[in-house]
Design an enzyme around this catalytic site. Structure first.
Site, PDB file in Angstrom:
ATOM      1  N   GLU A   1     -18.252 -74.995 -27.033  1.00  0.00           N
ATOM      2  CA  GLU A   1     -16.850 -75.023 -27.453  1.00  0.00           C
ATOM      3  C   GLU A   1     -16.689 -75.603 -28.857  1.00  0.00           C
ATOM      4  O   GLU A   1     -17.468 -76.470 -29.282  1.00  0.00           O
ATOM      5  CB  GLU A   1     -16.026 -75.861 -26.447  1.00  0.00           C
ATOM      6  CG  GLU A   1     -14.535 -75.783 -26.702  1.00  0.00           C
ATOM      7  CD  GLU A   1     -13.703 -76.536 -25.651  1.00  0.00           C
ATOM      8  OE1 GLU A   1     -14.282 -77.188 -24.776  1.00  0.00           O
ATOM      9  OE2 GLU A   1     -12.460 -76.466 -25.756  1.00  0.00           O
TER      10      GLU A   1
ATOM     11  N   ARG B   1     -14.154 -83.222 -32.520  1.00  0.00           N
ATOM     12  CA  ARG B   1     -14.736 -84.454 -33.063  1.00  0.00           C
ATOM     13  C   ARG B   1     -15.357 -84.123 -34.411  1.00  0.00           C
ATOM     14  O   ARG B   1     -15.336 -84.893 -35.341  1.00  0.00           O
ATOM     15  CB  ARG B   1     -15.840 -84.982 -32.146  1.00  0.00           C
ATOM     16  CG  ARG B   1     -15.352 -85.365 -30.786  1.00  0.00           C
ATOM     17  CD  ARG B   1     -16.499 -85.890 -29.962  1.00  0.00           C
ATOM     18  NE  ARG B   1     -16.890 -87.235 -30.381  1.00  0.00           N
ATOM     19  CZ  ARG B   1     -17.996 -87.827 -29.996  1.00  0.00           C
ATOM     20  NH1 ARG B   1     -18.863 -87.211 -29.212  1.00  0.00           N
ATOM     21  NH2 ARG B   1     -18.282 -89.048 -30.394  1.00  0.00           N
TER      22      ARG B   1
ATOM     23  N   LEU C   1     -23.316 -61.393 -14.168  1.00  0.00           N
ATOM     24  CA  LEU C   1     -22.334 -60.507 -13.527  1.00  0.00           C
ATOM     25  C   LEU C   1     -21.879 -61.022 -12.164  1.00  0.00           C
ATOM     26  O   LEU C   1     -20.689 -60.947 -11.837  1.00  0.00           O
ATOM     27  CB  LEU C   1     -22.926 -59.094 -13.403  1.00  0.00           C
ATOM     28  CG  LEU C   1     -22.026 -58.050 -12.736  1.00  0.00           C
ATOM     29  CD1 LEU C   1     -20.693 -57.913 -13.449  1.00  0.00           C
ATOM     30  CD2 LEU C   1     -22.727 -56.693 -12.706  1.00  0.00           C
TER      31      LEU C   1
ATOM     32  N   ARG D   1      -9.541 -65.260 -10.695  1.00  0.00           N
ATOM     33  CA  ARG D   1      -8.607 -65.410 -11.820  1.00  0.00           C
ATOM     34  C   ARG D   1      -7.832 -64.139 -12.159  1.00  0.00           C
ATOM     35  O   ARG D   1      -6.881 -64.199 -12.934  1.00  0.00           O
ATOM     36  CB  ARG D   1      -9.361 -65.930 -13.052  1.00  0.00           C
ATOM     37  CG  ARG D   1     -10.052 -67.270 -12.835  1.00  0.00           C
ATOM     38  CD  ARG D   1      -9.079 -68.372 -12.469  1.00  0.00           C
ATOM     39  NE  ARG D   1      -9.766 -69.658 -12.302  1.00  0.00           N
ATOM     40  CZ  ARG D   1      -9.151 -70.794 -12.011  1.00  0.00           C
ATOM     41  NH1 ARG D   1      -7.844 -70.820 -11.837  1.00  0.00           N
ATOM     42  NH2 ARG D   1      -9.838 -71.910 -11.849  1.00  0.00           N
TER      43      ARG D   1
HETATM   44  C1  LIG Z   1      -5.441 -70.045  -7.709  1.00  0.00           C
HETATM   45  C2  LIG Z   1      -6.298 -71.258  -7.910  1.00  0.00           C
HETATM   46  C3  LIG Z   1      -5.778 -72.530  -7.737  1.00  0.00           C
HETATM   47  C4  LIG Z   1      -6.567 -73.664  -7.926  1.00  0.00           C
HETATM   48  N1  LIG Z   1      -6.021 -74.909  -7.774  1.00  0.00           N
HETATM   49  C5  LIG Z   1      -6.767 -76.017  -7.995  1.00  0.00           C
HETATM   50  C6  LIG Z   1      -6.223 -77.332  -7.867  1.00  0.00           C
HETATM   51  O1  LIG Z   1      -5.064 -77.496  -7.549  1.00  0.00           O
HETATM   52  N2  LIG Z   1      -7.021 -78.395  -8.122  1.00  0.00           N
HETATM   53  C7  LIG Z   1      -8.342 -78.252  -8.470  1.00  0.00           C
HETATM   54  O2  LIG Z   1      -9.015 -79.252  -8.687  1.00  0.00           O
HETATM   55  N3  LIG Z   1      -8.882 -77.026  -8.592  1.00  0.00           N
HETATM   56  C8  LIG Z   1      -8.144 -75.910  -8.375  1.00  0.00           C
HETATM   57  N4  LIG Z   1      -8.712 -74.668  -8.529  1.00  0.00           N
HETATM   58  C9  LIG Z   1     -10.109 -74.572  -8.944  1.00  0.00           C
HETATM   59  C10 LIG Z   1     -11.020 -74.193  -7.736  1.00  0.00           C
HETATM   60  O3  LIG Z   1     -10.993 -75.201  -6.751  1.00  0.00           O
HETATM   61  C11 LIG Z   1     -12.468 -73.995  -8.222  1.00  0.00           C
HETATM   62  O4  LIG Z   1     -12.939 -75.194  -8.783  1.00  0.00           O
HETATM   63  C12 LIG Z   1     -12.588 -72.916  -9.260  1.00  0.00           C
HETATM   64  O5  LIG Z   1     -11.885 -71.766  -8.872  1.00  0.00           O
HETATM   65  C13 LIG Z   1     -14.058 -72.579  -9.479  1.00  0.00           C
HETATM   66  O6  LIG Z   1     -14.527 -71.941  -8.329  1.00  0.00           O
HETATM   67  P1  LIG Z   1     -16.024 -72.048  -7.891  1.00  0.00           P
HETATM   68  O7  LIG Z   1     -16.421 -73.464  -7.660  1.00  0.00           O
HETATM   69  O8  LIG Z   1     -16.200 -71.125  -6.713  1.00  0.00           O
HETATM   70  O9  LIG Z   1     -16.767 -71.397  -9.164  1.00  0.00           O
HETATM   71  P2  LIG Z   1     -18.110 -71.816  -9.890  1.00  0.00           P
HETATM   72  O10 LIG Z   1     -18.083 -73.232 -10.337  1.00  0.00           O
HETATM   73  O11 LIG Z   1     -18.349 -70.756 -10.923  1.00  0.00           O
HETATM   74  O12 LIG Z   1     -19.201 -71.693  -8.811  1.00  0.00           O
HETATM   75  C14 LIG Z   1     -19.565 -70.432  -8.255  1.00  0.00           C
HETATM   76  C15 LIG Z   1     -20.174 -70.705  -6.904  1.00  0.00           C
HETATM   77  O13 LIG Z   1     -21.387 -71.426  -7.087  1.00  0.00           O
HETATM   78  C16 LIG Z   1     -21.516 -72.393  -6.071  1.00  0.00           C
HETATM   79  N5  LIG Z   1     -21.558 -73.735  -6.681  1.00  0.00           N
HETATM   80  C17 LIG Z   1     -21.400 -74.026  -8.001  1.00  0.00           C
HETATM   81  N6  LIG Z   1     -21.557 -75.341  -8.194  1.00  0.00           N
HETATM   82  C18 LIG Z   1     -21.800 -75.880  -6.999  1.00  0.00           C
HETATM   83  C19 LIG Z   1     -22.029 -77.203  -6.536  1.00  0.00           C
HETATM   84  N7  LIG Z   1     -22.084 -78.248  -7.371  1.00  0.00           N
HETATM   85  N8  LIG Z   1     -22.233 -77.391  -5.230  1.00  0.00           N
HETATM   86  C20 LIG Z   1     -22.212 -76.368  -4.375  1.00  0.00           C
HETATM   87  N9  LIG Z   1     -22.002 -75.086  -4.729  1.00  0.00           N
HETATM   88  C21 LIG Z   1     -21.795 -74.847  -6.026  1.00  0.00           C
HETATM   89  C22 LIG Z   1     -20.351 -72.231  -5.132  1.00  0.00           C
HETATM   90  O14 LIG Z   1     -20.713 -71.339  -4.120  1.00  0.00           O
HETATM   91  C23 LIG Z   1     -19.326 -71.568  -5.990  1.00  0.00           C
HETATM   92  O15 LIG Z   1     -18.384 -70.797  -5.261  1.00  0.00           O
HETATM   93  C24 LIG Z   1      -7.933 -73.533  -8.320  1.00  0.00           C
HETATM   94  C25 LIG Z   1      -8.464 -72.234  -8.481  1.00  0.00           C
HETATM   95  C26 LIG Z   1      -7.672 -71.109  -8.289  1.00  0.00           C
HETATM   96  C27 LIG Z   1      -8.267 -69.747  -8.493  1.00  0.00           C
END
Ligand SMILES: Cc1cc2nc3c(=O)[nH]c(=O)nc-3n(C[C@H](O)[C@H](O)[C@H](O)COP(=O)(O)OP(=O)(O)OC[C@H]3O[C@@H](n4cnc5c(N)ncnc54)[C@H](O)[C@@H]3O)c2cc1C
Length: 298
Positions: A70, A74, A159, A169
């Protein structure tokens, strides 16, 4: 980096080379998507140069599987670039959906919102510039800037995880301001990996999964004859598809249909066959559907 070819190439390491026609590549990609065999999709990589308001970046950065670099406030000075919502996107807080908007905002209120956005952006940037010129550390001075300031980054993801991002999203539960970026990236996926995109639409976006409770309802309420009708239809579809893939003699078609557990009489079979109304599909997928139906209605 890569496209449908890279998915197929990776998958064939696990499934063996075989002959590879375009239609087979498509079938393989669809099979992988259907069975959530995800690692071949990780072989395709996308790198985007994105510029978005900080409040969008905050949501975006939650997707942990990406590599990000990004613009640093800073190291470099902030630029006078702020996001102002278009009038049609200025809406009221939805009462039903805590994470949503609803229409009906008057022209006057929209103008006020626009004016406040501009005022706060202009004023904060003046203060930021003043602090900067006075030699205050940039890493501190930036804290006076609001979250509608634009930032930018390189964002690289594979992908599989990009589709996961898009599924969350580009969904209408996601905030409009991030959805537009997700939709734009989806266009790139469509171009780079059209078969994968098609399979994603068919099995993920338009696919449905039923919970145990929902399945129990189907088991109890769905009439046996409806299931039987569907199975009958599938027997025809499989026969037509097999015949299309490897044409049989006219006289052998009824037998082929019976092998697919079709239960119509030979004369009914002929009538239906000649109607030209039989759809075709993917034999493997149709057979998978048969076992799903049978497990639903034992
Ligand atoms: C409509 C909407 C509303 C939301 N509202 C909120 C909110 O109010 N507050 C908030 O804090 N967040 C919110 N989020 C964020 C949401 O909780 C997720 O953090 C975000 O969508 C990323 O999803 P992800 O963790 O599946 O994706 P990524 O981080 O890309 O991970 C992809 C997948 O990899 C695996 N993974 C990655 N890292 C780990 C790990 N450390 N441990 C275990 N498995 C892992 C999981 O299977 C995960 O599904 C919102 C998201 C959406 C789409």
């Amino acid at each position: 980096m890569g496209g449908d070819d890279a998915i197929v190439q990776a998958a064939r390491v696990s499934y063996g080379k075989g002959t590879s026609k375009v239609s087979q590549d498509r079938g393989l990609i669809r099979y992988l998507m259907r069975h959530r065999h995800t690692t071949p999709f990780e072989m395709v990589e996308f790198k985007f140069h994105c510029k978005m308001p900080i409040f969008v970046a905050r949501q975006w950065v939650r997707h942990r599987t990406a590599n990000i670099n990004e613009y640093s406030l800073r190291y470099s000075e902030a630029r006078d670039e702020f996001y102002y919502p278009e009038p049609e996107n200025i809406q009221f807080q939805s009462v039903l959906n805590k994470q949503g908007r609803t229409g009906g905002v008057s022209k006057e209120l929209k103008q006020k919102v626009n004016q406040y956005f501009k005022e706060i952006s202009k004023r904060s940037f003046e203060i930021y510039s003043e602090l900067n010129e006075a030699g205050v550390a940039r890493e501190l001075a930036r804290a006076v800037l609001p979250v509608n300031l634009y930032t930018e980054w390189y964002w690289k993801n594979d992908l599989h995880n990009l589709l996961h991002f898009i599924s969350l999203r580009s969904d209408n539960h996601a905030q409009y301001e991030i959805r537009v970026y997700s939709d734009a990236m989806a266009e790139s996926v469509k171009k780079a990996a059209p078969f994968a995109w098609e399979a994603y639409q068919d099995y993920v976006v338009k696919g449905m999964r039923f919970s145990r409770i929902e399945q129990n309802l189907f088991e109890k309420i769905l009439p046996k004859r409806v299931v039987q009708d569907i199975l009958e239809d599938i027997a025809y579809q499989i026969t037509a598809t097999l015949h299309y893939n490897k044409p049989r003699k006219e006289a052998d078609l009824f037998q082929l249909y019976q092998k697919q557990r079709g239960s119509d009489s030979e004369s009914d079979f002929k009538l239906k066959w000649d109607s030209g109304e039989i759809e075709m599909g993917n034999v493997r997928e149709l057979r998978e559907f048969i076992s799903k139906l049978k497990s639903l209605k034992k």
